[in-house]
Design a protein around this motif. Structure first.
Motif, PDB file in Angstrom:
ATOM      1  N   LEU A 130       0.632  -1.300   0.540  1.00  0.00           N
ATOM      2  CA  LEU A 130      -0.178  -0.134   0.431  1.00  0.00           C
ATOM      3  C   LEU A 130       0.488   1.108   0.101  1.00  0.00           C
ATOM      4  CD1 LEU A 130      -3.126   1.188   0.146  1.00  0.00           C
ATOM      5  CD2 LEU A 130      -2.801   1.214   2.977  1.00  0.00           C
ATOM      6  N   ASN A 131       2.086   1.404   0.273  1.00  0.00           N
ATOM      7  CA  ASN A 131       2.871   2.246   0.808  1.00  0.00           C
ATOM      8  C   ASN A 131       3.249   3.043  -0.276  1.00  0.00           C
ATOM      9  OD1 ASN A 131       2.488   1.863   3.520  1.00  0.00           O
ATOM     10  ND2 ASN A 131       4.713   2.097   3.685  1.00  0.00           N
ATOM     11  N   ALA A 132       3.697   2.271  -1.374  1.00  0.00           N
ATOM     12  CA  ALA A 132       4.191   2.832  -2.474  1.00  0.00           C
ATOM     13  C   ALA A 132       3.758   4.296  -2.861  1.00  0.00           C
ATOM     14  CB  ALA A 132       5.093   1.769  -3.536  1.00  0.00           C
ATOM     15  N   VAL A 158      15.385   4.721  -1.434  1.00  0.00           N
ATOM     16  CA  VAL A 158      14.574   5.244  -1.954  1.00  0.00           C
ATOM     17  C   VAL A 158      13.209   4.592  -1.505  1.00  0.00           C
ATOM     18  CG1 VAL A 158      14.801   6.347  -4.680  1.00  0.00           C
ATOM     19  CG2 VAL A 158      14.167   4.102  -4.292  1.00  0.00           C
ATOM     20  N   GLU A 159      13.579   3.184  -0.932  1.00  0.00           N
ATOM     21  CA  GLU A 159      12.795   2.347  -0.070  1.00  0.00           C
ATOM     22  C   GLU A 159      12.655   2.780   1.346  1.00  0.00           C
ATOM     23  OE1 GLU A 159      13.346  -1.358  -1.497  1.00  0.00           O
ATOM     24  OE2 GLU A 159      12.409  -0.638  -3.665  1.00  0.00           O
ATOM     25  N   ALA A 160      13.772   3.580   1.830  1.00  0.00           N
ATOM     26  CA  ALA A 160      14.231   3.733   3.143  1.00  0.00           C
ATOM     27  C   ALA A 160      13.354   4.219   3.960  1.00  0.00           C
ATOM     28  CB  ALA A 160      15.479   4.531   2.878  1.00  0.00           C
ATOM     29  N   SER A 210      16.442   5.940   8.827  1.00  0.00           N
ATOM     30  CA  SER A 210      18.009   5.195   8.069  1.00  0.00           C
ATOM     31  C   SER A 210      18.136   5.828   6.627  1.00  0.00           C
ATOM     32  CB  SER A 210      17.163   3.512   8.201  1.00  0.00           C
ATOM     33  OG  SER A 210      17.010   3.031   7.750  1.00  0.00           O
ATOM     34  N   TYR A 211      16.465   7.103   6.395  1.00  0.00           N
ATOM     35  CA  TYR A 211      17.006   7.644   5.022  1.00  0.00           C
ATOM     36  C   TYR A 211      18.888   8.370   4.957  1.00  0.00           C
ATOM     37  CZ  TYR A 211      16.053   9.580   0.781  1.00  0.00           C
ATOM     38  OH  TYR A 211      16.148  10.613  -0.213  1.00  0.00           O
ATOM     39  N   LEU A 220      26.063   0.550  -7.200  1.00  0.00           N
ATOM     40  CA  LEU A 220      25.249   0.700  -8.663  1.00  0.00           C
ATOM     41  C   LEU A 220      23.800   0.959  -8.590  1.00  0.00           C
ATOM     42  CD1 LEU A 220      26.687  -2.249 -10.828  1.00  0.00           C
ATOM     43  CD2 LEU A 220      27.019   0.597 -11.082  1.00  0.00           C
ATOM     44  N   GLN A 221      23.035   1.039  -7.498  1.00  0.00           N
ATOM     45  CA  GLN A 221      21.545   1.493  -7.344  1.00  0.00           C
ATOM     46  C   GLN A 221      20.476   2.655  -8.110  1.00  0.00           C
ATOM     47  OE1 GLN A 221      19.539   2.693  -3.305  1.00  0.00           O
ATOM     48  NE2 GLN A 221      21.697   1.040  -3.054  1.00  0.00           N
TER      49      GLN A 221
END
Ligand code: ZN
Length: 502
Positions: free
Chosen positions: A256-258, A349-351, A355-356, A404-405
């Motif tokens: 749901l979060n995305a 981008v998922e942090a 953590s971000y 490489l992300q």
């Protein structure tokens, strides 16, 4: 003088029209354009870029700025006239200082590096990307050399995204937050408190997600008479005028979060541009002050409002209306804890909120190390993984999920990452100040009434557009410099409660 100023304003207005036409073409490229339209679109936007550059650096603009120099000293610093002259001066200076062949070399190299990066990331082959990275960092060094007066070469790179920001300030702020954030992650890990977020990981149909996200955006104040929402691979916001600011989002049907939080994030960017004073409309002042100030607004709406317990009181019943089977039985605390679960991940981008910044700080330290010559490009994966282990306690299993992300270095965006973390820190300063001036902030959010918060932001931040440099804007609102204190307080008090830490 007034005549000179009127002429400058006309020239700046024309440049702004070209810039906005380019924005429409770019929005269309990412939302509607069929794949075979790409080649022509690149030609069209390149032509516009060249015209914009030629206008900013024209002899006429140079002459007008020279004539207006003495007048600028007499003008009120806060006036629109003074702000527009300062902006035109900065553009003229920077664009005439960097040689055209360097700009061209950067554009060409980034096109090639981007293709190489996509392949290297797909094949987990860092070695194949080394020569391209060498070139992009080499060009960044050359760019920095064009500004020998800067205290540090990295300052010139930062200035592209955060005008006036220096490596000294960034290092100070990052050193203040790095230890406490890393310690908080360790304490959360050692607390053995397990947050169950399985309710977010059910099947959520795409159309319903889009409807729910749009309703959330509208509660935040996003107005469909002045914007629209579309679907793209990478969410973004873009402004065509103070009355037309578009956002895009993405959907993951099993999480749901995305979509929900990306939409609130982009709404924050959009509300900033929609809040710019109509008096600045049609001029290059009618936009956000910098990447970092922009990010402060998106993160404020996404996290400080969107992920707050108070706003969740209002939002959860709305989500339950769209997803009765998935969320019907969820209580407030289960939902609130789930959307704030801390779990270090390899992917920036998922942090989570805790953590971000650490993802950003390690990138900043690596960029600085490469520029200083302390980290050879070939050793980047080791440097990356070492810092990851030290700050986040985990090591990416592959370079694809590690060094490489991100696309940024392939595009030559060196110095850009810092804006993301600075945004979190600046957002907290404003949030803290707002809480003093709007003491019933929580009650209002629990009723879904975001208007007083938005009006505070319009008054203190949005209306000014790009009239001030980031540091000037922060000073103007808070009366002081950028400060990490409110951010550490915010993170500490929120997450210590969530994880029962003392
Ligand atoms: Zn953003």
């Amino acid at each position: 003088m007034q005549e000179n100023y009127n002429q400058l304003q006309t020239r700046m207005g024309e440049i702004w029209n070209l810039t906005k036409a380019q924005a429409v073409l770019n929005w269309d490229r990412q939302t509607k354009m069929p794949p075979k339209g790409a080649a022509a679109r690149t030609r069209q936007t390149s032509t516009l870029s060249r015209m914009i550059h030629e206008q900013y650096t024209s002899q006429e603009v140079g002459q007008l700025l020279e004539n207006l120099g003495p007048w600028l000293d007499e003008l009120d610093f806060d006036s629109q006239e003074a702000s527009l002259i300062r902006l035109a001066q900065r553009e003229f200076y920077k664009r005439t200082t960097v040689p055209a062949d360097l700009v061209e070399a950067q554009a060409k190299a980034s096109g090639e590096a981007n293709v190489a990066w996509m392949k290297a990331r797909q094949e987990n082959d860092f070695a194949s990307f080394i020569p391209y990275l060498e070139r992009m960092f080499g060009l960044a060094r050359q760019y920095a050399k064009c500004f020998p007066d800067a205290d540090h070469p990295y300052d010139a790179l930062l200035d592209q995204f955060e005008p006036g920001m220096t490596v000294e300030t960034v290092s100070r702020i990052f050193n203040e937050v790095k230890g406490p954030q890393s310690d908080l992650i360790k304490a959360i890990h050692e607390s053995n408190v397990e947050i169950d977020d399985s309710l977010l990981c059910q099947h959520y149909p795409k159309e319903k997600q889009l409807d729910a996200a749009l309703e959330a955006a509208q509660i935040l104040g996003y107005d469909l008479e002045r914007g629209r929402l579309d679907l793209t691979t990478h969410p973004f916001a873009t402004s065509f005028s103070v009355n037309d600011v578009r956002i895009t989002t993405r959907v993951n049907e099993n999480f749901l979060n995305a979509c929900l939080f990306a939409t609130m994030h982009e709404s924050g960017h959009a509300l900033y541009e929609l809040g710019v004073s109509p008096l600045l409309e049609g001029l290059p002042l009618a936009r956000g002050a910098s990447s970092g100030i922009h990010e402060s607004q998106s993160r404020l709406f996404e996290n400080m409002i969107g992920r707050s317990r108070a706003f969740s009181i209002y939002l959860l019943p709305i989500l339950q209306k769209y997803f009765p089977a998935q969320l019907g039985g969820a209580d407030l605390d289960t939902y609130y804890r789930a959307v704030n679960k801390v779990q270090p991940t390899f992917i920036r981008v998922e942090a989570d909120e805790v953590s971000y910044n650490l993802h950003i700080i390690l990138r900043f330290e690596i960029e600085l190390g490469v520029l200083n010559g302390d980290i050879p490009i070939k050793d980047l994966p080791e440097a990356w993984n070492e810092k990851f282990k030290a700050y986040l306690g985990i090591v990416p299993p592959t370079d694809t999920e590690g060094v490489l992300q991100d696309v940024h270095w392939s595009w030559g965006l060196i110095g850009h990452f810092t804006s993301y973390a600075m945004g979190n820190i600046i957002a907290s300063q404003w949030w803290h100040q707002m809480a003093e001036e709007i003491p019933d902030q929580d009650e209002l959010m629990a009723q879904g009434n975001i208007t007083p918060i938005r009006e505070w932001l319009i008054e203190n931040v949005h209306q000014h557009g790009k009239k001030y440099l980031p540091a000037e804007l922060i000073q103007h609102t808070t009366g002081g410099p950028i400060d990490s204190g409110p951010y550490l307080d915010y993170l500490g008090s929120k997450y210590k409660k969530l994880y029962n830490l003392s």
